[in-house]
Scaffold this motif. Structure first.
Motif, PDB file in Angstrom:
ATOM      1  N   VAL A   1      -1.069   2.139   6.139  1.00  0.00           N
ATOM      2  CA  VAL A   1      -2.268   2.411   5.535  1.00  0.00           C
ATOM      3  C   VAL A   1      -1.732   3.098   3.934  1.00  0.00           C
ATOM      4  N   ALA A   2      -0.721   3.698   3.953  1.00  0.00           N
ATOM      5  CA  ALA A   2      -0.337   4.141   2.439  1.00  0.00           C
ATOM      6  C   ALA A   2       0.061   3.231   1.759  1.00  0.00           C
ATOM      7  N   CYS A   3       1.075   2.289   2.178  1.00  0.00           N
ATOM      8  CA  CYS A   3       1.531   1.323   1.265  1.00  0.00           C
ATOM      9  C   CYS A   3       0.247   0.332   0.735  1.00  0.00           C
ATOM     10  N   LYS A   4      -0.473  -0.078   1.764  1.00  0.00           N
ATOM     11  CA  LYS A   4      -1.984  -0.835   1.467  1.00  0.00           C
ATOM     12  C   LYS A   4      -2.596  -0.131   0.419  1.00  0.00           C
ATOM     13  N   LEU A   5      -2.722   1.068   0.396  1.00  0.00           N
ATOM     14  CA  LEU A   5      -3.769   2.131  -0.293  1.00  0.00           C
ATOM     15  C   LEU A   5      -3.154   1.978  -1.653  1.00  0.00           C
ATOM     16  N   ALA A   6      -1.709   1.982  -1.858  1.00  0.00           N
ATOM     17  CA  ALA A   6      -1.096   2.081  -3.058  1.00  0.00           C
ATOM     18  C   ALA A   6      -1.322   0.848  -3.944  1.00  0.00           C
ATOM     19  N   ARG A   7      -1.222  -0.224  -3.216  1.00  0.00           N
ATOM     20  CA  ARG A   7      -1.434  -1.497  -3.786  1.00  0.00           C
ATOM     21  C   ARG A   7      -3.003  -1.648  -4.187  1.00  0.00           C
ATOM     22  N   ARG A   8      -3.839  -1.133  -3.195  1.00  0.00           N
ATOM     23  CA  ARG A   8      -5.149  -1.180  -3.388  1.00  0.00           C
ATOM     24  C   ARG A   8      -5.806  -0.420  -4.750  1.00  0.00           C
ATOM     25  N   HIS A   9      -4.979   0.710  -5.053  1.00  0.00           N
ATOM     26  CA  HIS A   9      -5.387   1.514  -6.111  1.00  0.00           C
ATOM     27  C   HIS A   9      -5.186   0.701  -7.302  1.00  0.00           C
ATOM     28  N   TRP A  10      -3.798   0.139  -7.463  1.00  0.00           N
ATOM     29  CA  TRP A  10      -3.653  -0.496  -8.517  1.00  0.00           C
ATOM     30  C   TRP A  10      -4.400  -1.845  -8.994  1.00  0.00           C
ATOM     31  N   GLN A  11      -4.677  -2.233  -8.031  1.00  0.00           N
ATOM     32  CA  GLN A  11      -5.740  -3.661  -8.105  1.00  0.00           C
ATOM     33  C   GLN A  11      -6.977  -3.160  -8.522  1.00  0.00           C
ATOM     34  N   ARG A  12      -7.444  -1.883  -8.076  1.00  0.00           N
ATOM     35  CA  ARG A  12      -8.665  -1.367  -8.650  1.00  0.00           C
ATOM     36  C   ARG A  12      -8.849  -1.139  -9.872  1.00  0.00           C
ATOM     37  N   GLU A  13      -7.599  -0.551 -10.428  1.00  0.00           N
ATOM     38  CA  GLU A  13      -7.389   0.035 -11.699  1.00  0.00           C
ATOM     39  C   GLU A  13      -7.084  -1.214 -12.624  1.00  0.00           C
ATOM     40  N   GLY A  14      -6.939  -2.363 -12.190  1.00  0.00           N
ATOM     41  CA  GLY A  14      -6.826  -3.717 -13.074  1.00  0.00           C
ATOM     42  C   GLY A  14      -5.500  -3.687 -13.473  1.00  0.00           C
ATOM     43  N   ARG A  15      -4.492  -3.032 -12.845  1.00  0.00           N
ATOM     44  CA  ARG A  15      -2.953  -3.191 -12.977  1.00  0.00           C
ATOM     45  C   ARG A  15      -2.440  -4.228 -12.088  1.00  0.00           C
ATOM     46  N   THR A  16      -2.958  -5.328 -11.953  1.00  0.00           N
ATOM     47  CA  THR A  16      -2.621  -6.113 -10.838  1.00  0.00           C
ATOM     48  C   THR A  16      -1.134  -6.728 -10.535  1.00  0.00           C
ATOM     49  N   THR A  17      -0.356  -6.517 -11.579  1.00  0.00           N
ATOM     50  CA  THR A  17       1.081  -6.928 -11.099  1.00  0.00           C
ATOM     51  C   THR A  17       1.829  -5.692 -10.361  1.00  0.00           C
ATOM     52  N   LYS A  18       1.131  -4.464 -10.268  1.00  0.00           N
ATOM     53  CA  LYS A  18       1.861  -3.430  -9.544  1.00  0.00           C
ATOM     54  C   LYS A  18       1.843  -3.573  -8.148  1.00  0.00           C
ATOM     55  N   LYS A  19       2.738  -4.324  -7.424  1.00  0.00           N
ATOM     56  CA  LYS A  19       2.695  -4.551  -5.970  1.00  0.00           C
ATOM     57  C   LYS A  19       4.097  -4.205  -5.357  1.00  0.00           C
ATOM     58  N   ILE A  20       4.845  -3.864  -6.037  1.00  0.00           N
ATOM     59  CA  ILE A  20       6.224  -3.688  -5.286  1.00  0.00           C
ATOM     60  C   ILE A  20       6.165  -2.383  -4.859  1.00  0.00           C
ATOM     61  N   ILE A  21       6.825  -2.172  -3.451  1.00  0.00           N
ATOM     62  CA  ILE A  21       7.065  -0.887  -3.050  1.00  0.00           C
ATOM     63  C   ILE A  21       8.599  -0.531  -2.998  1.00  0.00           C
ATOM     64  N   LEU A  22       9.033   0.505  -3.380  1.00  0.00           N
ATOM     65  CA  LEU A  22      10.598   0.872  -3.433  1.00  0.00           C
ATOM     66  C   LEU A  22      10.496   1.875  -2.065  1.00  0.00           C
ATOM     67  N   SER A  23      11.841   1.710  -1.568  1.00  0.00           N
ATOM     68  CA  SER A  23      12.092   2.443  -0.626  1.00  0.00           C
ATOM     69  C   SER A  23      13.697   2.764  -0.655  1.00  0.00           C
ATOM     70  N   ARG A  24      14.101   3.975  -0.077  1.00  0.00           N
ATOM     71  CA  ARG A  24      15.722   4.287  -0.090  1.00  0.00           C
ATOM     72  C   ARG A  24      16.438   3.496   0.903  1.00  0.00           C
ATOM     73  N   GLU A  25      17.668   3.165   0.336  1.00  0.00           N
ATOM     74  CA  GLU A  25      18.807   3.032   1.380  1.00  0.00           C
ATOM     75  C   GLU A  25      18.869   3.840   2.632  1.00  0.00           C
ATOM     76  N   PHE A  26      18.829   3.038   3.855  1.00  0.00           N
ATOM     77  CA  PHE A  26      18.976   3.770   4.968  1.00  0.00           C
ATOM     78  C   PHE A  26      17.884   4.683   5.510  1.00  0.00           C
ATOM     79  N   ALA A  27      16.807   4.319   4.959  1.00  0.00           N
ATOM     80  CA  ALA A  27      15.380   4.727   5.164  1.00  0.00           C
ATOM     81  C   ALA A  27      14.752   4.145   6.530  1.00  0.00           C
ATOM     82  N   TYR A  28      14.142   4.839   7.285  1.00  0.00           N
ATOM     83  CA  TYR A  28      13.242   4.478   8.354  1.00  0.00           C
ATOM     84  C   TYR A  28      11.871   4.885   8.241  1.00  0.00           C
TER      85      TYR A  28
END
Length: 433
Positions: free
Chosen positions: A129-156
């Motif tokens: 939900v959080a990752c989808k909402l992050a992308r939905r936020h930027w699409q709604r803002e018109g910042r349509t290129t902002k799609k990539i989700i960063l995460s850390r090495e060794f993350a779960y």
């Protein structure tokens, strides 16, 4: 291969084929089947197997049994709620009273001011939900290129599609035909802020929607943040307009001695995911705390206001919510969160002594009631965990040949030091073989 060898091989294969119907989770089936421990009872900080063994639960299940097992108060609350209303969905005009009350309670203790609460069934749900909402936020803002989700090495971050895609543990992303199930993801260093800044420059901030991080990495080996790392991460997120999602599925609700780890580390997230500790595992429940920056546009009184299409059948489950409400009361009434700070000092002292005495312990790490014991290569964390079972204690092997320590908050000082003593005993016995 001789006839007898072929027969033996076929028999071994049939043994696996004829194994119980339940597929073991996160396990190499040939080395697990026939060795599984069937837990049929729990009481306080201990669980019991169906063949009568009593085991100290040094991992609190999967990091969740914070108030211990078999709490009659939570069982009673679930019983009463089921007789009144097992649940009712929270779609559109409908909701249920317990979900509403829980939402207000969570917003009141949230590290995000004026947060809204999205409820679901667990941590993997929450990450999706959080990752989808992050992308939905930027699409709604018109910042349509902002799609990539960063995460850390060794993350779960769980094992739904998004959690699998942003995993920093490579083995959780392998075998699906692409580098990432959701393609717009990238990994950053787990402790080097300069590398993070370089990667943002390489990928382009205009393409990055959010950065997801655990305050303390759990499955990755119990890795607290390096000094200054989170300060730098927050600066970079603000500078480049990248949403900060803090995954508090393990650390939320007291595991680090504060209600949320965001408080301990001075984090100011845009979203917080939670699960495990909200009910101590007595009912499956998780969710997302959402900042006004993100939720306000969806609350504008207008026919043109967009909809965020989240929700599942059991989101805001009434019985799970009732259990969570009473669980939060117990945490406060029993002063269990401050107790964690006391236990942290005990654990730190015990593990420091262990590392000083045993050369096979290469590093120990402590944050709240989370501990990691890293072992030298000639020892095997899996074997040490097996040895601990024989001694009456549960640990779990994590990345980096590390032993997990995360017992319930209700343990005594003596139980905690006894647990570390058992780990030392198992190490010494292996060294002497």
């Amino acid at each position: 291969m001789t006839v007898n060898e072929m027969a033996a091989s076929a028999h071994a294969a049939n043994t696996l084929i004829d194994a119980p119907a339940l597929w073991p989770a996160q396990g190499h089936t040939p080395t697990v089947v026939g060795r599984q421990l069937v837990i049929d009872r729990g009481e306080g900080s201990y669980v019991y197997t169906d063949d009568g063994r009593r085991l100290f639960d040094g991992t609190a299940g999967l990091w969740h049994a914070n108030i211990g097992h078999g709490n009659p108060e939570l069982a009673q609350v679930a019983h009463e709620q089921m007789l009144k209303l097992e649940t009712y969905h929270t779609f559109a005009r409908f909701t249920n009273d317990k979900a509403v009350v829980l939402g207000e309670l969570l917003a009141g203790i949230s590290p995000i001011e004026r947060s809204k609460v999205i409820l679901n069934s667990g941590g993997s749900d929450a990450i999706d939900v959080a990752c989808k909402l992050a992308r939905r936020h930027w699409q709604r803002e018109g910042r349509t290129t902002k799609k990539i989700i960063l995460s850390r090495e060794f993350a779960y971050h769980g094992l739904h599609a998004y959690g699998t895609s942003i995993a920093g543990l490579e083995f959780n992303r392998e075998g699906y035909g692409t580098e990432s199930l959701v393609p717009e993801t990238a990994r950053i260093s787990f402790n080097d802020a300069a590398q993070v800044e370089a990667l943002i420059a390489q990928v382009g901030a205009k393409n990055i929607a959010a950065l997801v991080t655990e305050p303390v990495q759990g499955t990755g080996g119990v890795n607290p943040p390096e000094p200054g790392y989170f300060e730098a991460i927050q600066r970079l997120c603000r500078q480049h307009e990248i949403l900060l999602i803090v995954d508090e599925v393990i650390t939320g609700f007291g595991r680090l001695g504060t209600m949320f780890a965001s408080e301990r580390y001075g984090l100011e997230p845009d979203m917080v995911t939670f699960a495990k500790g909200v009910t101590s595992g007595y009912a499956p429940l998780g969710g997302v705390l959402v900042s006004p920056r993100i939720w306000e546009p969806f609350y504008v009184d207008s026919a043109d206001t967009p909809i965020f299409r989240h929700g599942a059948t059991y989101a805001g489950h009434a019985t799970a919510s009732a259990v969570a409400i009473r669980h939060l009361e117990i945490l406060e009434r029993e002063n269990l969160v401050p107790r964690v700070s006391e236990l942290e000092a005990v654990l730190r002292t015990a593990l420091t002594g262990l590392a000083q005495r045993q050369g096979a312990v290469t590093e120990v790490r402590v944050a709240g009631l989370l501990g990691g014991v890293s072992l030298a290569g000639h020892l095997n964390a899996v074997q040490i965990c097996d040895d601990l079972i024989e001694l009456g204690f549960i640990s779990r092997p994590l990345r980096g040949n590390t032993l997990q320590i995360s017992p319930p908050f209700i343990i005594s000082d003596e139980e905690l030091t006894g647990y570390v003593a058992a780990i030392e005993h198992a190490i010494v016995e292996r060294e002497n073989r």
